[in-house]
Design an enzyme around this catalytic site. Sequence first.
Site, PDB file in Angstrom:
ATOM      1  N   HIS A 177      37.280  36.312  54.572  1.00 27.11           N
ATOM      2  CA  HIS A 177      37.889  35.892  53.299  1.00 27.11           C
ATOM      3  C   HIS A 177      39.331  36.401  53.210  1.00 27.11           C
ATOM      4  CE1 HIS A 177      35.410  33.565  50.643  1.00 27.11           C
ATOM      5  NE2 HIS A 177      36.012  34.009  49.560  1.00 27.11           N
ATOM      6  N   ASN A 183      40.011  30.092  50.281  1.00 27.50           N
ATOM      7  CA  ASN A 183      39.354  30.346  51.567  1.00 27.50           C
ATOM      8  C   ASN A 183      38.411  29.219  51.979  1.00 27.50           C
ATOM      9  OD1 ASN A 183      40.177  33.258  52.313  1.00 27.50           O
ATOM     10  ND2 ASN A 183      39.532  33.456  50.182  1.00 27.50           N
TER      11      ASN A 183
END
Length: 338
Positions: A177, A183
């Site tokens: 992440h 993301n």
Amino acid sequence: MYTPPFTISAEAINKIADISRLIERYAIRMEQEDALMLRKANKIKTIHSSLAIEGNTLDEEQVRDIVNGKTVVAPIRQIQEVKNAIATYEQFPHLDAFKESDLLRAHGIMMQALVDNAGQYRRGGVGVFSESGCVHIAPPADRVPYLMADLFEWLSGSSDHLLVRSCVFHYEFEFIHPFADGNGRMGRLWQSLILSRLHPVFEHLPVENMVYANQQQYYDAITASSNAADSGPFIDFMLGEIQKTLEAHKREPIKKVPNKIPNKVPNKLLQAFPEIQSITWSVYLQIAANGHLTTMKMAEILGISDRMVRKHINTLKAKGLITRIGSNKTGHWEVNKI
């Protein structure tokens, strides 16, 4: 060299073999006469699906209108997300899947005006939450640059099949992440970009549309891989989605689009310039009909990008077939007599 933990199951091996076979059939499908319309439709599906997974509520028709430059009444942030995604996917042919700098550049475009640090790795902690609470705490921010450098080193140096590498990268990316936001959409974009190294058709294959239709299974696969400390479950899931997408598109009926170009472009031009593609002649016909059309309008009519229209115009100009009269802003194109 660091190697992410993953297991390739017998199921995955079978899917890789089947996908390899289906890719060639899809490539033939993309050579049919309606391929331009199909590519545009797939692009719209991809953008809509990837953003919908992240909570964007605009429907596919609204995304299509934004792609076509039409005004859409909707929350400003959601419109900005679509515009950013369009701009990012326009960069697809110019992004190198193996370059970390290109990932940062793409994130800068994807998240422009949405976050303060677009194009930069996060500087704080992040977690992934569901209705039941926190399901994943990402590694500390100070580890992100090292983890991403290791991941890209493995991606470019590994000899594993690109189908496997694309899935492993996608999972590891979501585990790390690396950004404060964006993301999910970046992970899916980058898997498609890696897959395009295997075959160009993956630029126009809406895998994300299939993921959107099976969103819970997507998250379940990520969770299963995290619990096992092995991206094998995610590999199985994503290969299955790619396989199903290819299967679905090979069965799509071809929309018969009459080829009107030979009837409108004089034969002497077709004979004089046999190297010019049909789509370039289509741009020529648009200019012949109305030299004041903008490249954006021609792109909308023809179902291709504004960038591609400009490329075809440059070809026509280089061949001496058209001339620009006046300035770039207020002028127009004229067809030359040959």
